[in-house]
Design a protein around this motif. Structure first.
Motif, PDB file in Angstrom:
ATOM      1  N   GLU A 108      26.366   6.949  35.775  1.00  0.00           N
ATOM      2  CA  GLU A 108      26.115   5.546  35.453  1.00  0.00           C
ATOM      3  C   GLU A 108      26.252   5.364  33.950  1.00  0.00           C
ATOM      4  OE1 GLU A 108      25.521   3.191  37.910  1.00  0.00           O
ATOM      5  OE2 GLU A 108      25.883   4.886  39.261  1.00  0.00           O
ATOM      6  N   LEU A 109      26.911   4.292  33.565  1.00  0.00           N
ATOM      7  CA  LEU A 109      27.095   3.967  32.161  1.00  0.00           C
ATOM      8  C   LEU A 109      26.805   2.481  31.986  1.00  0.00           C
ATOM      9  CD1 LEU A 109      27.995   4.915  29.352  1.00  0.00           C
ATOM     10  CD2 LEU A 109      30.337   4.349  30.002  1.00  0.00           C
ATOM     11  N   ASN A 110      25.688   2.190  31.336  1.00  0.00           N
ATOM     12  CA  ASN A 110      25.275   0.795  31.135  1.00  0.00           C
ATOM     13  C   ASN A 110      25.239   0.015  32.448  1.00  0.00           C
ATOM     14  OD1 ASN A 110      25.027   1.176  28.356  1.00  0.00           O
ATOM     15  ND2 ASN A 110      27.174   0.671  28.010  1.00  0.00           N
ATOM     16  N   GLY A 111      24.732   0.641  33.503  1.00  0.00           N
ATOM     17  CA  GLY A 111      24.591  -0.016  34.794  1.00  0.00           C
ATOM     18  C   GLY A 111      25.840  -0.013  35.653  1.00  0.00           C
ATOM     19  N   GLU A 112      26.930   0.536  35.162  1.00  0.00           N
ATOM     20  CA  GLU A 112      28.186   0.605  35.919  1.00  0.00           C
ATOM     21  C   GLU A 112      28.445   2.047  36.335  1.00  0.00           C
ATOM     22  OE1 GLU A 112      29.715  -2.137  36.781  1.00  0.00           O
ATOM     23  OE2 GLU A 112      28.420  -3.363  35.532  1.00  0.00           O
ATOM     24  N   THR A 113      29.070   2.223  37.487  1.00  0.00           N
ATOM     25  CA  THR A 113      29.377   3.550  37.996  1.00  0.00           C
ATOM     26  C   THR A 113      30.785   3.954  37.584  1.00  0.00           C
ATOM     27  OG1 THR A 113      27.953   3.168  39.903  1.00  0.00           O
ATOM     28  CG2 THR A 113      29.551   4.969  40.079  1.00  0.00           C
ATOM     29  N   ILE A 114      30.922   5.140  37.021  1.00  0.00           N
ATOM     30  CA  ILE A 114      32.214   5.741  36.698  1.00  0.00           C
ATOM     31  C   ILE A 114      32.391   6.908  37.668  1.00  0.00           C
ATOM     32  CG2 ILE A 114      33.642   6.833  34.918  1.00  0.00           C
ATOM     33  CD1 ILE A 114      32.669   3.987  34.162  1.00  0.00           C
ATOM     34  N   MET A 115      33.527   6.953  38.368  1.00  0.00           N
ATOM     35  CA  MET A 115      33.791   8.010  39.350  1.00  0.00           C
ATOM     36  C   MET A 115      34.977   8.841  38.887  1.00  0.00           C
ATOM     37  SD  MET A 115      33.374   5.826  42.830  1.00  0.00           S
ATOM     38  CE  MET A 115      31.988   4.745  43.077  1.00  0.00           C
ATOM     39  N   LEU A 116      34.913  10.156  39.208  1.00  0.00           N
ATOM     40  CA  LEU A 116      35.947  11.087  38.780  1.00  0.00           C
ATOM     41  C   LEU A 116      36.197  12.123  39.876  1.00  0.00           C
ATOM     42  CD1 LEU A 116      33.423  10.957  36.452  1.00  0.00           C
ATOM     43  CD2 LEU A 116      35.333  11.626  35.060  1.00  0.00           C
ATOM     44  N   ALA A 117      37.394  12.713  39.885  1.00  0.00           N
ATOM     45  CA  ALA A 117      37.706  13.765  40.858  1.00  0.00           C
ATOM     46  C   ALA A 117      38.951  14.530  40.448  1.00  0.00           C
ATOM     47  CB  ALA A 117      37.929  13.161  42.246  1.00  0.00           C
ATOM     48  N   ASP A 118      39.003  15.798  40.884  1.00  0.00           N
ATOM     49  CA  ASP A 118      40.248  16.570  40.824  1.00  0.00           C
ATOM     50  C   ASP A 118      41.040  16.231  42.068  1.00  0.00           C
ATOM     51  OD1 ASP A 118      40.157  18.220  38.474  1.00  0.00           O
ATOM     52  OD2 ASP A 118      38.539  19.360  39.426  1.00  0.00           O
ATOM     53  N   MET A 119      42.300  15.940  41.916  1.00  0.00           N
ATOM     54  CA  MET A 119      43.138  15.657  43.072  1.00  0.00           C
ATOM     55  C   MET A 119      43.671  16.964  43.647  1.00  0.00           C
ATOM     56  SD  MET A 119      42.850  12.479  43.428  1.00  0.00           S
ATOM     57  CE  MET A 119      44.062  12.176  44.700  1.00  0.00           C
ATOM     58  N   PRO A 120      43.839  17.016  44.972  1.00  0.00           N
ATOM     59  CA  PRO A 120      44.439  18.214  45.576  1.00  0.00           C
ATOM     60  C   PRO A 120      45.871  18.399  45.053  1.00  0.00           C
ATOM     61  CG  PRO A 120      43.487  16.763  47.252  1.00  0.00           C
ATOM     62  CD  PRO A 120      43.475  16.011  45.954  1.00  0.00           C
ATOM     63  N   PRO A 121      46.367  19.633  45.070  1.00  0.00           N
ATOM     64  CA  PRO A 121      47.700  19.903  44.519  1.00  0.00           C
ATOM     65  C   PRO A 121      48.811  19.057  45.143  1.00  0.00           C
ATOM     66  CG  PRO A 121      46.568  21.948  45.035  1.00  0.00           C
ATOM     67  CD  PRO A 121      45.710  20.838  45.547  1.00  0.00           C
ATOM     68  N   GLU A 122      48.637  18.640  46.394  1.00  0.00           N
ATOM     69  CA  GLU A 122      49.683  17.842  47.042  1.00  0.00           C
ATOM     70  C   GLU A 122      49.733  16.397  46.520  1.00  0.00           C
ATOM     71  OE1 GLU A 122      46.330  18.078  50.204  1.00  0.00           O
ATOM     72  OE2 GLU A 122      47.107  19.349  48.622  1.00  0.00           O
ATOM     73  N   TYR A 123      48.766  16.022  45.682  1.00  0.00           N
ATOM     74  CA  TYR A 123      48.735  14.692  45.069  1.00  0.00           C
ATOM     75  C   TYR A 123      48.601  14.821  43.554  1.00  0.00           C
ATOM     76  CZ  TYR A 123      47.762  13.287  49.857  1.00  0.00           C
ATOM     77  OH  TYR A 123      47.826  13.109  51.214  1.00  0.00           O
ATOM     78  N   PRO A 124      49.651  15.303  42.883  1.00  0.00           N
ATOM     79  CA  PRO A 124      49.545  15.539  41.435  1.00  0.00           C
ATOM     80  C   PRO A 124      49.295  14.245  40.665  1.00  0.00           C
ATOM     81  CG  PRO A 124      51.814  15.769  42.169  1.00  0.00           C
ATOM     82  CD  PRO A 124      50.978  15.589  43.394  1.00  0.00           C
ATOM     83  N   VAL A 125      48.547  14.385  39.591  1.00  0.00           N
ATOM     84  CA  VAL A 125      48.185  13.259  38.746  1.00  0.00           C
ATOM     85  C   VAL A 125      49.092  13.231  37.532  1.00  0.00           C
ATOM     86  CG1 VAL A 125      46.339  12.296  37.325  1.00  0.00           C
ATOM     87  CG2 VAL A 125      45.787  13.393  39.494  1.00  0.00           C
ATOM     88  N   LYS A 126      49.533  12.045  37.162  1.00  0.00           N
ATOM     89  CA  LYS A 126      50.308  11.854  35.941  1.00  0.00           C
ATOM     90  C   LYS A 126      49.872  10.518  35.348  1.00  0.00           C
ATOM     91  CE  LYS A 126      54.047   9.652  38.350  1.00  0.00           C
ATOM     92  NZ  LYS A 126      54.832   9.765  39.416  1.00  0.00           N
ATOM     93  N   ALA A 127      50.203  10.295  34.114  1.00  0.00           N
ATOM     94  CA  ALA A 127      49.864   9.017  33.484  1.00  0.00           C
ATOM     95  C   ALA A 127      50.413   7.898  34.353  1.00  0.00           C
ATOM     96  CB  ALA A 127      50.445   8.945  32.081  1.00  0.00           C
ATOM     97  N   GLY A 128      49.563   6.959  34.687  1.00  0.00           N
ATOM     98  CA  GLY A 128      49.971   5.847  35.541  1.00  0.00           C
ATOM     99  C   GLY A 128      49.309   5.889  36.906  1.00  0.00           C
ATOM    100  N   ASN A 129      48.988   7.091  37.396  1.00  0.00           N
ATOM    101  CA  ASN A 129      48.284   7.173  38.682  1.00  0.00           C
ATOM    102  C   ASN A 129      46.945   7.888  38.536  1.00  0.00           C
ATOM    103  OD1 ASN A 129      48.897   9.930  38.618  1.00  0.00           O
ATOM    104  ND2 ASN A 129      49.828   9.972  40.639  1.00  0.00           N
ATOM    105  N   ASN A 130      46.455   7.980  37.319  1.00  0.00           N
ATOM    106  CA  ASN A 130      45.223   8.725  37.094  1.00  0.00           C
ATOM    107  C   ASN A 130      43.970   7.849  37.114  1.00  0.00           C
ATOM    108  OD1 ASN A 130      46.165   7.601  34.687  1.00  0.00           O
ATOM    109  ND2 ASN A 130      45.097   9.095  33.434  1.00  0.00           N
ATOM    110  N   ILE A 131      44.127   6.541  37.242  1.00  0.00           N
ATOM    111  CA  ILE A 131      42.969   5.661  37.364  1.00  0.00           C
ATOM    112  C   ILE A 131      43.198   4.701  38.518  1.00  0.00           C
ATOM    113  CG2 ILE A 131      41.596   3.849  36.274  1.00  0.00           C
ATOM    114  CD1 ILE A 131      42.047   5.177  33.628  1.00  0.00           C
ATOM    115  N   ALA A 132      42.220   4.611  39.389  1.00  0.00           N
ATOM    116  CA  ALA A 132      42.237   3.671  40.512  1.00  0.00           C
ATOM    117  C   ALA A 132      41.021   2.771  40.396  1.00  0.00           C
ATOM    118  CB  ALA A 132      42.205   4.435  41.838  1.00  0.00           C
TER     119      ALA A 132
END
Length: 136
Positions: free
Chosen positions: A58-82
């Motif tokens: 929680e940050l100032n009453g808001e929830t920030i969520m994070l995760a490692d993606m499985p290898p079959e769904y690689p992360v790159k700039a542009g798909n790293n925030i949903a």
């Protein structure tokens, strides 16, 4: 409805969580892939068991969520925030999901999961990644 950012990583989520804990003076909750209930439809890839399946703080009453993606769904700039859109009812989640998927690409159909009565994800026609979920 609650909206939260969901940040994805390629194996260094734990490092990011520790960094953000220090930067914001918060404590995050972490769940690793090997802690998830067994699922016949998804097997944890060897070598990913200790990666972060889900973390949040929680940050100032808001929830920030994070995760490692499985290898079959690689992360790159542009798909790293949903955007996580959490609804109170299945009906409102379905309505939003149906509207958002018009002209977009569904990456996970709405379905019951161990963490939600109804969860699905998609990329809308503008390239924005949405996770739709029912809380409670």
């Amino acid at each position: 409805m609650k909206i939260s950012p969901y940040i994805s990583f390629n194996g260094n989520c734990e490092e990011a969580v520790f960094f953000y804990e220090k930067a914001f003076n918060v404590k995050a909750h972490i769940t690793r892939y090997n802690e998830a209930p067994k699922d016949d439809d998804y097997q944890v890839q060897p070598g990913t068991e200790n990666l972060v399946m889900h973390a949040q703080f929680e940050l100032n009453g808001e929830t920030i969520m994070l995760a490692d993606m499985p290898p079959e769904y690689p992360v790159k700039a542009g798909n790293n925030i949903a955007i996580m859109a959490e609804f109170d009812t299945i009906e409102t989640a379905k309505n939003a999901f149906e509207a958002l998927k018009e002209g977009g690409n569904v990456t996970m159909e709405l379905q019951e999961t161990f963490w939600s009565k109804c969860f699905g994800s998609l990329i809308d026609k503008f390239g924005i990644i949405w996770n739709v979920s029912v809380v409670g």
